[in-house]
Design an enzyme around this catalytic site. Structure first.
Site, PDB file in Angstrom:
ATOM      1  N   GLY A  11       0.835  -1.203   0.000  1.00 30.95           N
ATOM      2  CA  GLY A  11       0.000   0.000   0.000  1.00 30.95           C
ATOM      3  C   GLY A  11       0.864   1.244   0.000  1.00 30.95           C
ATOM      4  O   GLY A  11       2.096   1.181  -0.110  1.00 30.95           O
ATOM      5  N   PHE A  12       0.215   2.374   0.175  1.00 27.05           N
ATOM      6  CA  PHE A  12       0.901   3.674   0.091  1.00 27.05           C
ATOM      7  C   PHE A  12       1.988   3.801   1.170  1.00 27.05           C
ATOM      8  O   PHE A  12       3.191   3.877   0.851  1.00 27.05           O
ATOM      9  CB  PHE A  12      -0.174   4.772   0.171  1.00 27.05           C
ATOM     10  CG  PHE A  12       0.303   6.102   0.653  1.00 27.05           C
ATOM     11  CD1 PHE A  12       1.386   6.733   0.055  1.00 27.05           C
ATOM     12  CD2 PHE A  12      -0.356   6.741   1.696  1.00 27.05           C
ATOM     13  CE1 PHE A  12       1.822   7.976   0.517  1.00 27.05           C
ATOM     14  CE2 PHE A  12       0.056   7.975   2.152  1.00 27.05           C
ATOM     15  CZ  PHE A  12       1.158   8.590   1.572  1.00 27.05           C
ATOM     16  N   ASP A  32       0.434  -8.842   1.366  1.00 30.50           N
ATOM     17  CA  ASP A  32      -0.651  -7.955   0.918  1.00 30.50           C
ATOM     18  C   ASP A  32      -1.665  -8.748   0.104  1.00 30.50           C
ATOM     19  O   ASP A  32      -1.311  -9.721  -0.560  1.00 30.50           O
ATOM     20  CB  ASP A  32      -0.067  -6.821   0.054  1.00 30.50           C
ATOM     21  CG  ASP A  32      -0.876  -5.545   0.146  1.00 30.50           C
ATOM     22  OD1 ASP A  32      -0.370  -4.544   0.662  1.00 30.50           O
ATOM     23  OD2 ASP A  32      -2.050  -5.552  -0.311  1.00 30.50           O
ATOM     24  N   PHE A  35      -5.799  -5.283  -2.271  1.00 31.79           N
ATOM     25  CA  PHE A  35      -7.135  -4.675  -2.366  1.00 31.79           C
ATOM     26  C   PHE A  35      -7.009  -3.199  -2.756  1.00 31.79           C
ATOM     27  O   PHE A  35      -7.588  -2.748  -3.745  1.00 31.79           O
ATOM     28  CB  PHE A  35      -7.899  -4.848  -1.038  1.00 31.79           C
ATOM     29  CG  PHE A  35      -9.236  -4.172  -1.038  1.00 31.79           C
ATOM     30  CD1 PHE A  35     -10.158  -4.411  -2.058  1.00 31.79           C
ATOM     31  CD2 PHE A  35      -9.598  -3.285  -0.020  1.00 31.79           C
ATOM     32  CE1 PHE A  35     -11.404  -3.771  -2.062  1.00 31.79           C
ATOM     33  CE2 PHE A  35     -10.841  -2.649  -0.024  1.00 31.79           C
ATOM     34  CZ  PHE A  35     -11.734  -2.892  -1.043  1.00 31.79           C
ATOM     35  N   GLY A  37      -3.687  -1.827  -2.393  1.00 33.42           N
ATOM     36  CA  GLY A  37      -2.262  -1.738  -2.724  1.00 33.42           C
ATOM     37  C   GLY A  37      -1.993  -2.299  -4.106  1.00 33.42           C
ATOM     38  O   GLY A  37      -2.893  -2.831  -4.759  1.00 33.42           O
ATOM     39  N   ASN A  98      -4.297 -12.149  14.180  1.00 25.21           N
ATOM     40  CA  ASN A  98      -3.289 -12.985  13.514  1.00 25.21           C
ATOM     41  C   ASN A  98      -1.873 -12.437  13.693  1.00 25.21           C
ATOM     42  O   ASN A  98      -0.925 -13.205  13.864  1.00 25.21           O
ATOM     43  CB  ASN A  98      -3.646 -13.164  12.037  1.00 25.21           C
ATOM     44  CG  ASN A  98      -4.837 -14.100  11.870  1.00 25.21           C
ATOM     45  OD1 ASN A  98      -5.010 -15.035  12.658  1.00 25.21           O
ATOM     46  ND2 ASN A  98      -5.677 -13.852  10.874  1.00 25.21           N
ATOM     47  N   TYR A 144     -14.348   1.248  10.040  1.00 22.09           N
ATOM     48  CA  TYR A 144     -12.918   1.588  10.134  1.00 22.09           C
ATOM     49  C   TYR A 144     -12.579   2.062  11.541  1.00 22.09           C
ATOM     50  O   TYR A 144     -11.682   1.528  12.191  1.00 22.09           O
ATOM     51  CB  TYR A 144     -12.612   2.671   9.098  1.00 22.09           C
ATOM     52  CG  TYR A 144     -11.155   3.068   9.013  1.00 22.09           C
ATOM     53  CD1 TYR A 144     -10.219   2.255   8.383  1.00 22.09           C
ATOM     54  CD2 TYR A 144     -10.710   4.288   9.545  1.00 22.09           C
ATOM     55  CE1 TYR A 144      -8.888   2.629   8.291  1.00 22.09           C
ATOM     56  CE2 TYR A 144      -9.387   4.673   9.456  1.00 22.09           C
ATOM     57  CZ  TYR A 144      -8.479   3.841   8.816  1.00 22.09           C
ATOM     58  OH  TYR A 144      -7.154   4.220   8.728  1.00 22.09           O
ATOM     59  N   THR A 174      -1.890  11.267   6.292  1.00 18.33           N
ATOM     60  CA  THR A 174      -0.589  11.207   5.629  1.00 18.33           C
ATOM     61  C   THR A 174      -0.801  11.195   4.117  1.00 18.33           C
ATOM     62  O   THR A 174      -1.757  10.591   3.628  1.00 18.33           O
ATOM     63  CB  THR A 174       0.151   9.934   6.090  1.00 18.33           C
ATOM     64  OG1 THR A 174       0.396  10.052   7.487  1.00 18.33           O
ATOM     65  CG2 THR A 174       1.471   9.739   5.367  1.00 18.33           C
TER      66      THR A 174
HETATM   67  P1  NAD Z   1      -3.498   1.814   1.648  1.00 15.90           P
HETATM   68  O1  NAD Z   1      -4.926   1.493   1.419  1.00 15.90           O
HETATM   69  O2  NAD Z   1      -2.710   2.417   0.554  1.00 15.90           O
HETATM   70  O3  NAD Z   1      -2.707   0.521   2.142  1.00 15.90           O
HETATM   71  C1  NAD Z   1      -3.297  -0.540   2.818  1.00 15.90           C
HETATM   72  C2  NAD Z   1      -2.698  -1.832   2.309  1.00 15.90           C
HETATM   73  O4  NAD Z   1      -3.305  -2.945   3.007  1.00 15.90           O
HETATM   74  C3  NAD Z   1      -2.971  -2.069   0.817  1.00 15.90           C
HETATM   75  O5  NAD Z   1      -1.803  -2.507   0.177  1.00 15.90           O
HETATM   76  C4  NAD Z   1      -4.046  -3.146   0.811  1.00 15.90           C
HETATM   77  O6  NAD Z   1      -4.037  -3.924  -0.361  1.00 15.90           O
HETATM   78  C5  NAD Z   1      -3.671  -3.932   2.055  1.00 15.90           C
HETATM   79  N1  NAD Z   1      -4.788  -4.707   2.613  1.00 15.90           N
HETATM   80  C6  NAD Z   1      -6.052  -4.265   2.861  1.00 15.90           C
HETATM   81  N2  NAD Z   1      -6.791  -5.269   3.385  1.00 15.90           N
HETATM   82  C7  NAD Z   1      -5.967  -6.347   3.474  1.00 15.90           C
HETATM   83  C8  NAD Z   1      -6.148  -7.684   3.917  1.00 15.90           C
HETATM   84  N3  NAD Z   1      -7.326  -8.110   4.391  1.00 15.90           N
HETATM   85  N4  NAD Z   1      -5.085  -8.540   3.857  1.00 15.90           N
HETATM   86  C9  NAD Z   1      -3.892  -8.125   3.379  1.00 15.90           C
HETATM   87  N5  NAD Z   1      -3.664  -6.872   2.935  1.00 15.90           N
HETATM   88  C10 NAD Z   1      -4.699  -5.997   2.980  1.00 15.90           C
HETATM   89  O7  NAD Z   1      -3.489   2.746   2.944  1.00 15.90           O
HETATM   90  P2  NAD Z   1      -2.281   3.497   3.684  1.00 15.90           P
HETATM   91  O8  NAD Z   1      -2.606   4.924   3.671  1.00 15.90           O
HETATM   92  O9  NAD Z   1      -0.977   3.028   3.176  1.00 15.90           O
HETATM   93  O10 NAD Z   1      -2.498   2.984   5.169  1.00 15.90           O
HETATM   94  C11 NAD Z   1      -1.672   1.972   5.741  1.00 15.90           C
HETATM   95  C12 NAD Z   1      -2.098   1.752   7.182  1.00 15.90           C
HETATM   96  O11 NAD Z   1      -1.935   2.975   7.918  1.00 15.90           O
HETATM   97  C13 NAD Z   1      -3.567   1.342   7.327  1.00 15.90           C
HETATM   98  O12 NAD Z   1      -3.671   0.400   8.369  1.00 15.90           O
HETATM   99  C14 NAD Z   1      -4.237   2.629   7.716  1.00 15.90           C
HETATM  100  O13 NAD Z   1      -5.403   2.393   8.472  1.00 15.90           O
HETATM  101  C15 NAD Z   1      -3.158   3.331   8.532  1.00 15.90           C
HETATM  102  N6  NAD Z   1      -3.361   4.779   8.521  1.00 15.90           N
HETATM  103  C16 NAD Z   1      -3.107   5.522   7.403  1.00 15.90           C
HETATM  104  C17 NAD Z   1      -3.337   6.894   7.417  1.00 15.90           C
HETATM  105  C18 NAD Z   1      -3.060   7.771   6.227  1.00 15.90           C
HETATM  106  O14 NAD Z   1      -3.356   8.961   6.288  1.00 15.90           O
HETATM  107  N7  NAD Z   1      -2.481   7.304   5.149  1.00 15.90           N
HETATM  108  C19 NAD Z   1      -3.847   7.508   8.556  1.00 15.90           C
HETATM  109  C20 NAD Z   1      -4.124   6.718   9.666  1.00 15.90           C
HETATM  110  C21 NAD Z   1      -3.859   5.355   9.646  1.00 15.90           C
END
Ligand code: NAD
Ligand code: UDP
Length: 309
Positions: A11-12, A32, A35, A37, A98, A144, A174
């Site tokens: 993901g990001f 990953d 979904f 990512g 897990n 969420y 972020t």
């Molecule tokens: P994102 O959606 O880009 O990344 C999430 C990743 O998790 C993706 O690669 C997705 O494919 C994977 N994923 C989702 N469900 C899954 C599953 N069941 N099994 C395996 N992989 C799965 O989001 P992000 O911005 O990179 O966020 C990463 C983490 O940081 C998340 O947990 C998010 O809640 C947390 N977060 C992010 C922010 C932000 O501003 N970016 C703020 C608060 C918290």
């Protein structure tokens, strides 16, 4: 050199974290289900023998011999986590269990990527870690917000009951390169719209605030928390400069020299009105604070989207 498992690593934020920890000489397993990512996010890492990409859903248990786990797997953008809300809850709860069960079995350290959403639509400003939050448990954001709150509960119950070596980080908004074009979160959406000279869609009157943090700062905060001793958190990681959404739209139009106009759309349900982290605990315990200005971060993000659009 450590062996590190990163769930949600494609993901990001996860992709930046993989890159940083790999550059530091660690061995990385990136897990990953793709979904939200994308393999492209880690494409340049695939040829590195210390990097392994595994397709797996964190709802199902997994087994690796590692020293650290970063649990990031979960869609983070409202339009994506609301697509299949039951799945979002399961990802949060089963994903936390897990990760914690593996940490319990092999005795490793485990970090949870929690969120400012645990504060909901906050009645305390700025938000510090002692605030319990103001969350609607039956609204559209609850899958969420409550999923992440329950994941924190699980982390602290495993800590108290089994002595697991936990770390909990509450990440605030972020942004940066590698956000998906279709992500739907505010900064990536505005930059994509501005570069295409399309209307910037501001929800509500745009008076609600956020405090955007550039991804390199967030990743440094996560790594600092993982390295910390005698501190489990929760700790806020973000940036404490607060802007209205309308101000962000105007800034992005100006920085991209765009012809776009601002158009107002209805405010989504339960959209938090104000958000700004209190970063004192992070400064004190981690000696960490964000370094990158909004302007610098927006320019770097714009450069990225110019390449991928
Ligand atoms: P994102 O959606 O880009 O990344 C999430 C990743 O998790 C993706 O690669 C997705 O494919 C994977 N994923 C989702 N469900 C899954 C599953 N069941 N099994 C395996 N992989 C799965 O989001 P992000 O911005 O990179 O966020 C990463 C983490 O940081 C998340 O947990 C998010 O809640 C947390 N977060 C992010 C922010 C932000 O501003 N970016 C703020 C608060 C918290
Ligand atoms: N927002 C907006 N236009 C968009 C996307 C978001 O005006 O295209 C607003 C949204 O209503 C919210 C803020 O920007 O008030 C941040 O939204 P985002 O989805 O990025 O994150 P979150 O609401 O989870 O903080």
């Amino acid at each position: 050199m450590a062996k590190i498992l990163i769930t949600g690593g494609a993901g990001f934020i996860g992709a930046h974290l993989c890159q940083k920890l790999l550059t530091q000489g660690n061995e990385i397993i990136c897990l990953d289900n793709f979904f939200t990512g994308n393999k492209n996010n880690v494409a340049e890492l695939l040829s590195n023998p210390n990097f392994k990409l595994v397709e797996h859903d964190v709802e199902e248990s997994y087994n690796f011999e590692v020293d650290q786990i970063y649990n990031l797997a979960c869609p983070a953008a409202p339009i994506w986590y609301q697509k299949d809300p039951v799945k979002t809850v399961r990802t949060n709860i089963m994903g936390a269990i897990n990760a914690l069960e593996l940490a319990k079995k092999i005795g490793c350290r485990v970090l949870q990527a929690s969120t400012s959403e645990v504060y909901g639509d906050p009645l305390v400003h700025p938000q510090n870690e002692k605030y319990w939050g103001n969350v609607n448990p039956i609204g559209r954001r609850a899958c969420y917000d409550e999923g992440k709150r329950c994941a924190e509960t699980l982390f602290f119950d495993y800590y108290r009951e089994y002595g697991i070596d936990i770390k909990v980080v509450r990440i605030f908004n972020t942004y940066g390169p590698k956000m998906a074009v279709e992500d739907g979160r505010v900064i990536s959406s505005f930059i994509v719209q501005a570069l295409q000279n399309k209307d910037l869609l501001v929800f509500g009157e745009g008076k609600q605030t956020r405090s955007p943090c550039f991804v390199a700062d967030t990743v440094d905060g996560l790594v600092a928390m993982m390295a910390s001793e005698n501190f489990v958190g929760p700790v806020n990681i973000g940036k404490d400069d607060e802007y209205t959404i309308k101000e962000l739209a105007e800034k992005i139009i100006q920085l991209t020299d765009s012809k776009s106009k601002i158009v107002f759309k209805p405010l989504p349900e339960d959209d938090p009105i104000r958000r700004r982290p209190d970063l004192n605990l992070a400064k004190e315990k981690l000696n960490w604070s964000p370094q990158i200005s909004l302007e610098e971060g927006l320019l770097k993000t714009t450069e990225y989207f110019k390449k991928v659009l």
